[in-house]
Design a protein around this motif. Structure first.
Motif, mmCIF file in Angstrom:
data_model
loop_
_atom_site.group_PDB
_atom_site.id
_atom_site.type_symbol
_atom_site.label_atom_id
_atom_site.label_comp_id
_atom_site.label_asym_id
_atom_site.label_seq_id
_atom_site.Cartn_x
_atom_site.Cartn_y
_atom_site.Cartn_z
ATOM 1 N N ASN A 60 0.716 -1.264 -0.008
ATOM 2 C CA ASN A 60 0.114 0.005 -0.164
ATOM 3 C C ASN A 60 0.703 1.320 -0.100
ATOM 4 N N GLY A 61 0.110 2.445 -0.184
ATOM 5 C CA GLY A 61 0.716 3.759 -0.235
ATOM 6 C C GLY A 61 1.886 3.930 0.875
ATOM 7 N N VAL A 62 1.434 3.522 2.218
ATOM 8 C CA VAL A 62 2.118 3.831 3.318
ATOM 9 C C VAL A 62 3.569 3.085 3.291
ATOM 10 N N GLN A 63 3.284 1.947 2.524
ATOM 11 C CA GLN A 63 4.432 0.913 2.756
ATOM 12 C C GLN A 63 5.489 1.458 1.676
ATOM 13 N N LEU A 64 4.836 2.033 0.619
ATOM 14 C CA LEU A 64 5.801 2.616 -0.492
ATOM 15 C C LEU A 64 6.622 3.723 -0.003
ATOM 16 N N ALA A 65 5.783 4.566 0.792
ATOM 17 C CA ALA A 65 6.469 5.818 1.333
ATOM 18 C C ALA A 65 7.567 5.427 2.270
ATOM 19 N N HIS A 66 7.544 4.235 2.939
ATOM 20 C CA HIS A 66 8.733 3.935 3.795
ATOM 21 C C HIS A 66 9.885 3.758 2.926
ATOM 22 N N GLU A 67 9.811 2.803 1.714
ATOM 23 C CA GLU A 67 10.761 2.306 1.064
ATOM 24 C C GLU A 67 11.116 3.712 0.320
ATOM 25 N N LEU A 68 10.393 4.534 -0.123
ATOM 26 C CA LEU A 68 10.956 5.841 -0.820
ATOM 27 C C LEU A 68 11.883 6.602 0.047
ATOM 28 N N LYS A 69 11.595 6.746 1.218
ATOM 29 C CA LYS A 69 12.364 7.476 2.356
ATOM 30 C C LYS A 69 13.516 6.937 2.632
ATOM 31 N N LEU A 70 13.830 5.429 2.399
ATOM 32 C CA LEU A 70 14.874 4.746 2.467
ATOM 33 C C LEU A 70 16.026 5.144 1.448
ATOM 34 N N ARG A 71 15.414 5.378 0.346
ATOM 35 C CA ARG A 71 16.055 5.617 -0.727
ATOM 36 C C ARG A 71 16.359 7.107 -1.037
ATOM 37 N N ASN A 72 15.643 8.037 -0.295
ATOM 38 C CA ASN A 72 15.838 9.443 -0.394
ATOM 39 C C ASN A 72 15.080 9.988 0.835
ATOM 40 N N PRO A 73 15.888 10.096 2.173
ATOM 41 C CA PRO A 73 15.304 10.542 3.450
ATOM 42 C C PRO A 73 14.721 11.963 3.184
#
Length: 264
Positions: A60-73
């Protein structure tokens, strides 16, 4: 500005992209239908803003957001959803924004104007004055060239005065200090004023300057400025301030001290 838009449904995704493009003409927007496609994109770490639907199958979108922040805080996460119950998750993620559907250009613009993490070129007016750090001027995201360094300094001082019309004598006293009484300073200032007006008019920005008899100023409504946005309390400008203000000009230390006393 590089942005991504994610929604598993075709029509809402198209509507989201249309609203983003209307709110920020010239934005580089990359649409995706699934989180997997986003994470497989080779430039995913370059995304500065991510508009994400939350209720999607699989990740879901929340999980995707977590992944994106790992790549670019520093990526600005803006959730675009039809469900209000995820607002708590958005707060936990320190999301930049939370948009309820239907998405409109007006809603998008409000979020882009108040990004949690500042993005170069995210402003909506053609002219942007950057005061934090060294003073720099950008037109359509590109640095504006000045033939004379003093012309740029003249503009910097007028911006520093925040729309107040200041006399030529005041400008001379600030920019030339002890040498301001020399006759040559008066004619040199007139030369700089003509140069500044021509520089802005070449870019179609002549309306920025305000001229009165024996006095000059700028119209703050004609450009974006991080200093002004800081005074308004905009999060992006507050986060951008790192204790430096027009660092190349000694006269700016007075405003710098004032900024330090009101830092939020």
């Amino acid at each position: 500005m590089i942005a991504i838009a994610v929604d598993d449904r075709k029509i809402p995704l198209e509507a989201l992209v249309e609203a983003i493009e209307e709110a920020a003409p010239g934005i580089e927007i990359h649409p995706f239908r699934t989180p997997v496609e986003v994470l497989q994109w080779e430039d995913v770490a370059k995304a500065e803003v991510a508009f994400i639907d939350i209720d999607m199958p699989g990740m879901n979108g929340v999980q995707l957001a977590h992944e994106l922040k790992l790549r670019n805080p520093k990526v600005n996460i803006i959730f675009a959803t039809g469900f209000s119950e995820y607002a708590g998750d958005a707060m936990d993620l320190h999301a930049s924004g939370y948009l309820m559907k239907p998405i409109t250009a007006e809603k998008v613009k409000r979020e882009l104007d108040d990004l949690r993490h500042p993005v170069e070129g995210s402003h909506t007016r053609r002219l942007f004055m950057r005061c934090f750090g060294n003073f720099e001027v950008f037109v359509d995201g590109k640095p504006l060239a000045f033939e004379r360094g003093r012309t740029k300094e003249l503009l910097a001082y007028l911006v520093d005065r925040h729309g107040a019309v200041v006399t030529n004598k005041e400008i001379e006293a600030v920019l030339w200090e002890d040498a301001s009484s020399y006759r040559g300073v008066h004619s040199y200032l007139r030369t700089l004023m003509v140069d500044l007006r021509k520089t802005l008019e070449r870019e179609g920005l002549g309306e920025v300057l305000v001229k009165r008899r024996g006095a000059q100023g700028v119209d703050p409504t004609t450009f974006d400025c991080d200093f002004y946005e800081f005074l308004e309390g905009k999060p992006s400008a507050v986060n951008a301030y790192k204790g430096e203000y027009m660092s190349q000009y000694s006269w700016a230390e007075i405003t710098l001290a004032q900024l330090g006393s009101i830092r939020r």
